[in-house]
Write a protein that holds these residues in place. Structure first.
Motif, PDB file in Angstrom:
ATOM      1  N   UNK A 293      -0.013   1.663   8.507  1.00 45.71           N
ATOM      2  CA  UNK A 293      -0.995   0.625   8.233  1.00 45.71           C
ATOM      3  C   UNK A 293      -0.627  -0.685   8.919  1.00 45.71           C
ATOM      4  N   UNK A 294       0.651  -1.042   8.919  1.00 36.86           N
ATOM      5  CA  UNK A 294       1.101  -2.274   9.572  1.00 36.86           C
ATOM      6  C   UNK A 294       0.884  -2.211  11.080  1.00 36.86           C
ATOM      7  N   UNK A 295       1.098  -1.050  11.665  1.00 41.17           N
ATOM      8  CA  UNK A 295       0.884  -0.893  13.101  1.00 41.17           C
ATOM      9  C   UNK A 295      -0.587  -1.078  13.457  1.00 41.17           C
ATOM     10  N   UNK A 296      -1.460  -0.468  12.681  1.00 46.55           N
ATOM     11  CA  UNK A 296      -2.899  -0.619  12.940  1.00 46.55           C
ATOM     12  C   UNK A 296      -3.338  -2.067  12.749  1.00 46.55           C
TER      13      UNK A 296
ATOM     14  N   UNK B   1       4.812   3.983  -0.035  1.00 45.33           N
ATOM     15  CA  UNK B   1       5.415   4.986   0.835  1.00 45.33           C
ATOM     16  C   UNK B   1       5.718   4.366   2.206  1.00 45.33           C
ATOM     17  N   UNK B   2       6.958   4.495   2.697  1.00 48.00           N
ATOM     18  CA  UNK B   2       7.327   3.877   3.979  1.00 48.00           C
ATOM     19  C   UNK B   2       6.462   4.335   5.162  1.00 48.00           C
ATOM     20  N   UNK B   3       6.119   5.612   5.195  1.00 47.27           N
ATOM     21  CA  UNK B   3       5.295   6.103   6.304  1.00 47.27           C
ATOM     22  C   UNK B   3       3.931   5.428   6.298  1.00 47.27           C
ATOM     23  N   UNK B   4       3.356   5.282   5.132  1.00 43.89           N
ATOM     24  CA  UNK B   4       2.053   4.625   4.997  1.00 43.89           C
ATOM     25  C   UNK B   4       2.146   3.136   5.348  1.00 43.89           C
TER      26      UNK B   4
ATOM     27  N   UNK C  80       3.913 -10.587   9.683  1.00 42.52           N
ATOM     28  CA  UNK C  80       2.840 -10.758   8.693  1.00 42.52           C
ATOM     29  C   UNK C  80       2.203  -9.418   8.354  1.00 42.52           C
ATOM     30  N   UNK C  81       1.961  -8.589   9.361  1.00 43.59           N
ATOM     31  CA  UNK C  81       1.377  -7.267   9.117  1.00 43.59           C
ATOM     32  C   UNK C  81       2.287  -6.410   8.248  1.00 43.59           C
ATOM     33  N   UNK C  82       3.573  -6.431   8.552  1.00 47.70           N
ATOM     34  CA  UNK C  82       4.529  -5.623   7.794  1.00 47.70           C
ATOM     35  C   UNK C  82       4.641  -6.091   6.347  1.00 47.70           C
ATOM     36  N   UNK C  83       4.744  -7.388   6.134  1.00 47.18           N
ATOM     37  CA  UNK C  83       4.868  -7.909   4.773  1.00 47.18           C
ATOM     38  C   UNK C  83       3.595  -7.651   3.978  1.00 47.18           C
ATOM     39  N   UNK C  84       2.444  -7.861   4.586  1.00 44.85           N
ATOM     40  CA  UNK C  84       1.176  -7.631   3.892  1.00 44.85           C
ATOM     41  C   UNK C  84       1.038  -6.167   3.479  1.00 44.85           C
ATOM     42  N   UNK C  85       1.345  -5.261   4.393  1.00 40.29           N
ATOM     43  CA  UNK C  85       1.211  -3.838   4.072  1.00 40.29           C
ATOM     44  C   UNK C  85       2.279  -3.375   3.090  1.00 40.29           C
ATOM     45  N   UNK C  86       3.432  -3.999   3.090  1.00 40.74           N
ATOM     46  CA  UNK C  86       4.476  -3.650   2.129  1.00 40.74           C
ATOM     47  C   UNK C  86       4.042  -3.980   0.705  1.00 40.74           C
ATOM     48  N   UNK C  87       3.285  -5.055   0.550  1.00 42.48           N
ATOM     49  CA  UNK C  87       2.821  -5.418  -0.796  1.00 42.48           C
ATOM     50  C   UNK C  87       1.689  -4.520  -1.277  1.00 42.48           C
ATOM     51  N   UNK C  88       1.069  -3.773  -0.371  1.00 45.62           N
ATOM     52  CA  UNK C  88      -0.061  -2.926  -0.762  1.00 45.62           C
ATOM     53  C   UNK C  88       0.319  -1.464  -0.978  1.00 45.62           C
ATOM     54  N   UNK C  89       1.331  -0.975  -0.286  1.00 43.50           N
ATOM     55  CA  UNK C  89       1.687   0.444  -0.351  1.00 43.50           C
ATOM     56  C   UNK C  89       3.147   0.610  -0.750  1.00 43.50           C
TER      57      UNK C  89
END
Length: 56
Positions: free
Chosen positions: A32-35, A25-28, A14-23
């Motif tokens: 963000x997903x880790x945090x 750049x892969x590093x970002x 869920x964290x990875x998918x949510x952050x993928x829709x917001x950013x």
């Protein structure tokens, strides 16, 4: 108790998918997903500890 183990990979996805829709750049995305993952798991652990304490 075994159902609690499902919360870790589910929270990670869920964290990875949510952050993928917001950013873009892969590093970002991974940063963000880790945090978000750490904060969510910490919150779930605190809630679990409170409920465990109140039920005993």
């Amino acid at each position: 108790m075994p159902s609690l183990f499902y919360s870790v990979p589910l929270t990670a996805v869920i964290s990875l998918v949510y952050c993928t829709t917001r950013y873009e750049m892969p590093a970002r995305i991974f940063q963000s997903a880790t945090m978000m993952f750490v904060k969510t798991i910490t919150g779930l652990a605190i809630l679990y500890a409170i409920l465990w304490y109140l039920s005993s």
